[in-house]
Design a protein around this motif. Structure first.
Motif, PDB file in Angstrom:
ATOM      1  N   PRO A 204       9.337 -47.977   6.712  1.00 34.29           N
ATOM      2  CA  PRO A 204       8.162 -48.113   5.855  1.00 34.29           C
ATOM      3  C   PRO A 204       8.138 -49.517   5.281  1.00 34.29           C
ATOM      4  N   MET A 205       6.953 -50.102   5.142  1.00 34.70           N
ATOM      5  CA  MET A 205       6.898 -51.431   4.511  1.00 34.70           C
ATOM      6  C   MET A 205       7.294 -51.298   3.040  1.00 34.70           C
ATOM      7  N   TYR A 206       8.219 -52.122   2.609  1.00 37.24           N
ATOM      8  CA  TYR A 206       8.650 -52.191   1.208  1.00 37.24           C
ATOM      9  C   TYR A 206       8.498 -53.635   0.749  1.00 37.24           C
ATOM     10  N   TRP A 207       7.723 -53.854  -0.263  1.00 36.05           N
ATOM     11  CA  TRP A 207       7.519 -55.192  -0.817  1.00 36.05           C
ATOM     12  C   TRP A 207       7.200 -56.205   0.285  1.00 36.05           C
ATOM     13  N   TYR A 208       6.214 -55.850   1.088  1.00 38.92           N
ATOM     14  CA  TYR A 208       5.731 -56.702   2.181  1.00 38.92           C
ATOM     15  C   TYR A 208       6.856 -57.085   3.134  1.00 38.92           C
ATOM     16  N   SER A 209       7.867 -56.260   3.171  1.00 33.56           N
ATOM     17  CA  SER A 209       9.029 -56.541   3.996  1.00 33.56           C
ATOM     18  C   SER A 209       9.639 -55.187   4.396  1.00 33.56           C
TER      19      SER A 209
ATOM     20  N   GLN B  24      11.756 -37.358   1.584  1.00 36.84           N
ATOM     21  CA  GLN B  24      10.380 -37.450   1.072  1.00 36.84           C
ATOM     22  C   GLN B  24       9.415 -38.079   2.070  1.00 36.84           C
ATOM     23  N   SER B  25       9.918 -38.534   3.184  1.00 44.96           N
ATOM     24  CA  SER B  25       9.045 -39.199   4.157  1.00 44.96           C
ATOM     25  C   SER B  25       8.104 -38.209   4.819  1.00 44.96           C
ATOM     26  N   ARG B  26       6.847 -38.591   4.935  1.00 42.31           N
ATOM     27  CA  ARG B  26       5.897 -37.797   5.716  1.00 42.31           C
ATOM     28  C   ARG B  26       5.631 -38.508   7.045  1.00 42.31           C
ATOM     29  N   VAL B  27       5.293 -39.797   6.953  1.00 34.49           N
ATOM     30  CA  VAL B  27       4.814 -40.525   8.129  1.00 34.49           C
ATOM     31  C   VAL B  27       5.963 -40.856   9.097  1.00 34.49           C
ATOM     32  N   ASN B  28       7.001 -41.495   8.593  1.00 32.97           N
ATOM     33  CA  ASN B  28       8.087 -41.897   9.494  1.00 32.97           C
ATOM     34  C   ASN B  28       8.799 -40.701  10.105  1.00 32.97           C
ATOM     35  N   LYS B  29       8.902 -39.642   9.322  1.00 32.05           N
ATOM     36  CA  LYS B  29       9.507 -38.419   9.847  1.00 32.05           C
ATOM     37  C   LYS B  29       8.675 -37.866  11.005  1.00 32.05           C
TER      38      LYS B  29
ATOM     39  N   PHE C 252      14.975 -46.961   9.374  1.00 35.72           N
ATOM     40  CA  PHE C 252      15.492 -47.344   8.051  1.00 35.72           C
ATOM     41  C   PHE C 252      14.529 -46.812   6.995  1.00 35.72           C
ATOM     42  N   HIS C 253      14.876 -45.675   6.398  1.00 33.39           N
ATOM     43  CA  HIS C 253      14.030 -45.098   5.344  1.00 33.39           C
ATOM     44  C   HIS C 253      14.948 -44.563   4.253  1.00 33.39           C
ATOM     45  N   PRO C 254      14.906 -45.172   3.045  1.00 31.31           N
ATOM     46  CA  PRO C 254      15.860 -44.790   1.999  1.00 31.31           C
ATOM     47  C   PRO C 254      15.607 -43.419   1.398  1.00 31.31           C
TER      48      PRO C 254
ATOM     49  N   VAL D  53       6.282 -50.383  11.880  1.00 30.51           N
ATOM     50  CA  VAL D  53       6.242 -50.421  10.414  1.00 30.51           C
ATOM     51  C   VAL D  53       5.064 -49.615   9.884  1.00 30.51           C
ATOM     52  N   SER D  54       5.284 -48.971   8.733  1.00 30.91           N
ATOM     53  CA  SER D  54       4.185 -48.218   8.106  1.00 30.91           C
ATOM     54  C   SER D  54       3.912 -48.777   6.712  1.00 30.91           C
ATOM     55  N   PRO D  55       2.900 -49.633   6.580  1.00 26.71           N
ATOM     56  CA  PRO D  55       2.481 -50.047   5.237  1.00 26.71           C
ATOM     57  C   PRO D  55       1.670 -48.913   4.602  1.00 26.71           C
ATOM     58  N   GLY D  56       1.973 -48.613   3.346  1.00 26.82           N
ATOM     59  CA  GLY D  56       1.231 -47.546   2.688  1.00 26.82           C
ATOM     60  C   GLY D  56      -0.226 -47.910   2.468  1.00 26.82           C
ATOM     61  N   ALA D  57      -0.477 -49.218   2.239  1.00 26.61           N
ATOM     62  CA  ALA D  57      -1.834 -49.693   1.945  1.00 26.61           C
ATOM     63  C   ALA D  57      -2.571 -50.065   3.227  1.00 26.61           C
ATOM     64  N   ASP D  58      -3.889 -50.256   3.078  1.00 26.07           N
ATOM     65  CA  ASP D  58      -4.672 -50.681   4.251  1.00 26.07           C
ATOM     66  C   ASP D  58      -5.534 -51.901   3.898  1.00 26.07           C
ATOM     67  N   ASN D  59      -5.007 -52.748   3.005  1.00 25.16           N
ATOM     68  CA  ASN D  59      -5.784 -53.894   2.526  1.00 25.16           C
ATOM     69  C   ASN D  59      -5.239 -55.219   3.059  1.00 25.16           C
ATOM     70  N   TYR D  60      -4.866 -55.233   4.331  1.00 24.49           N
ATOM     71  CA  TYR D  60      -4.270 -56.424   4.921  1.00 24.49           C
ATOM     72  C   TYR D  60      -5.326 -57.305   5.584  1.00 24.49           C
ATOM     73  N   GLY D  61      -4.960 -58.566   5.866  1.00 24.28           N
ATOM     74  CA  GLY D  61      -5.896 -59.503   6.487  1.00 24.28           C
ATOM     75  C   GLY D  61      -6.627 -60.325   5.434  1.00 24.28           C
TER      76      GLY D  61
HETATM   77  C1  LIG Z   1       9.720 -49.528  -3.147  1.00 25.51           C
HETATM   78  C2  LIG Z   1       8.459 -49.396  -2.364  1.00 25.51           C
HETATM   79  C3  LIG Z   1       7.796 -50.548  -1.960  1.00 25.51           C
HETATM   80  C4  LIG Z   1       6.627 -50.452  -1.201  1.00 25.51           C
HETATM   81  N1  LIG Z   1       6.004 -51.607  -0.809  1.00 25.51           N
HETATM   82  C5  LIG Z   1       4.875 -51.541  -0.067  1.00 25.51           C
HETATM   83  C6  LIG Z   1       4.217 -52.736   0.352  1.00 25.51           C
HETATM   84  O1  LIG Z   1       4.632 -53.852   0.083  1.00 25.51           O
HETATM   85  N2  LIG Z   1       3.079 -52.604   1.075  1.00 25.51           N
HETATM   86  C7  LIG Z   1       2.558 -51.380   1.404  1.00 25.51           C
HETATM   87  O2  LIG Z   1       1.522 -51.341   2.090  1.00 25.51           O
HETATM   88  N3  LIG Z   1       3.184 -50.220   1.036  1.00 25.51           N
HETATM   89  C8  LIG Z   1       4.313 -50.275   0.310  1.00 25.51           C
HETATM   90  N4  LIG Z   1       4.961 -49.126  -0.063  1.00 25.51           N
HETATM   91  C9  LIG Z   1       4.439 -47.819   0.421  1.00 25.51           C
HETATM   92  C10 LIG Z   1       5.212 -47.336   1.662  1.00 25.51           C
HETATM   93  O3  LIG Z   1       5.197 -48.292   2.681  1.00 25.51           O
HETATM   94  C11 LIG Z   1       4.594 -46.033   2.189  1.00 25.51           C
HETATM   95  O4  LIG Z   1       4.634 -45.072   1.163  1.00 25.51           O
HETATM   96  C12 LIG Z   1       5.348 -45.509   3.416  1.00 25.51           C
HETATM   97  O5  LIG Z   1       5.165 -46.369   4.507  1.00 25.51           O
HETATM   98  C13 LIG Z   1       4.875 -44.123   3.825  1.00 25.51           C
HETATM   99  O6  LIG Z   1       5.719 -43.632   4.857  1.00 25.51           O
HETATM  100  P1  LIG Z   1       6.648 -42.335   4.649  1.00 25.51           P
HETATM  101  O7  LIG Z   1       5.707 -41.147   4.491  1.00 25.51           O
HETATM  102  O8  LIG Z   1       7.472 -42.254   5.878  1.00 25.51           O
HETATM  103  O9  LIG Z   1       7.461 -42.554   3.397  1.00 25.51           O
HETATM  104  C14 LIG Z   1       6.106 -49.181  -0.828  1.00 25.51           C
HETATM  105  C15 LIG Z   1       6.795 -48.030  -1.248  1.00 25.51           C
HETATM  106  C16 LIG Z   1       7.939 -48.131  -2.001  1.00 25.51           C
HETATM  107  C17 LIG Z   1       8.653 -46.871  -2.426  1.00 25.51           C
END
Ligand SMILES: Cc1cc2nc3c(=O)[nH]c(=O)nc-3n(C[C@H](O)[C@H](O)[C@H](O)COP(=O)(O)O)c2cc1C
Length: 178
Positions: free
Chosen positions: A63-68, A14-19, A8-10, A103-111
């Motif tokens: 990809p993680m979106y809004w912690y979900s 533009q995806s790098r990681v999930n692709k 599920f990637h909208p 799941v791929s969170p973009g950030a690495d500031n968890y915990g």
């Molecule tokens: C609408 C939106 C919400 C996002 N929310 C989060 C988030 O809550 N936590 C986080 O770590 N990254 C968040 N990100 C970053 C994406 O998770 C990250 O860019 C993605 O996992 C990278 O994978 P990709 O290269 O396949 O796109 C968000 C990105 C978008 C566009």
């Protein structure tokens, strides 16, 4: 073991990681690109039921979106995990299958020490609780933290590990409070 990966990637283009993670999977694994299949969110429930019934291991990758998760995964849950099929009276279609979140969170500031405060596993609890309700075995999630800033070589390592993890027939369930 028959494994299906629902991605599920909208913004797939533009995806790098999930692709890259999907590209690293071998052809034995069925991959369904859900936003490409259902850009209008009109999910074909009968087809998706057949897909899940045929699988032993179901991977939900996003990809993680809004912690979900992205919205289509929520729609998929609402539509596909239906009463009498996935839960409730007679709802045993998924019992005994394995469920893995990738799941791929973009950030690495968890915990607790990080800005996000909660661990990724804690944020994924709704999936874990859902897994319990639908009778699947909830596997340890495959998490690519810091996805927005991985080097090419870190990504290559992650791709290899994902492939090995998804193909590993001997994965164990994650404990309720792990
Ligand atoms: C609408 C939106 C919400 C996002 N929310 C989060 C988030 O809550 N936590 C986080 O770590 N990254 C968040 N990100 C970053 C994406 O998770 C990250 O860019 C993605 O996992 C990278 O994978 P990709 O290269 O396949 O796109 C968000 C990105 C978008 C566009």
């Amino acid at each position: 073991m028959k494994t299906v990966v629902l991605v599920f990637h909208p913004h797939w283009e533009q995806s790098r990681v999930n692709k890259a993670l999907v590209k690293g999977l071998d052809s034995q694994i069925e991959v369904r690109n859900m936003y490409q299949l259902y850009p209008d969110f009109q999910i074909d429930v009968a087809t998706e039921h057949r897909v899940l019934e045929a699988a032993d291991r179901i991977v939900l990758q996003f990809p993680m979106y809004w912690y979900s998760s992205p919205a289509l995964l929520k729609q998929w849950e609402d539509d596909v995990l239906s009463y009498g099929w996935a839960y409730g009276t007679g709802g045993t279609a998924l019992h005994g299958k394995e469920l893995m979140i990738a799941v791929s969170p973009g950030a690495d500031n968890y915990g607790p020490e990080g800005f996000a405060k909660y661990s990724v596993r804690q944020l994924l609890r709704p999936f874990q609780a859902t897994s319990r309700l639908i009778g699947t075995t909830y596997l340890k999630p495959f998490v690519t933290t810091g996805a927005a800033s991985l080097t090419d070589s870190q990504l290559a390592t992650q791709v290899q590990q994902y492939h090995n993890y998804v193909r590993n027939d001997d994965l164990v369930a994650l404990g309720d409070f792990e």
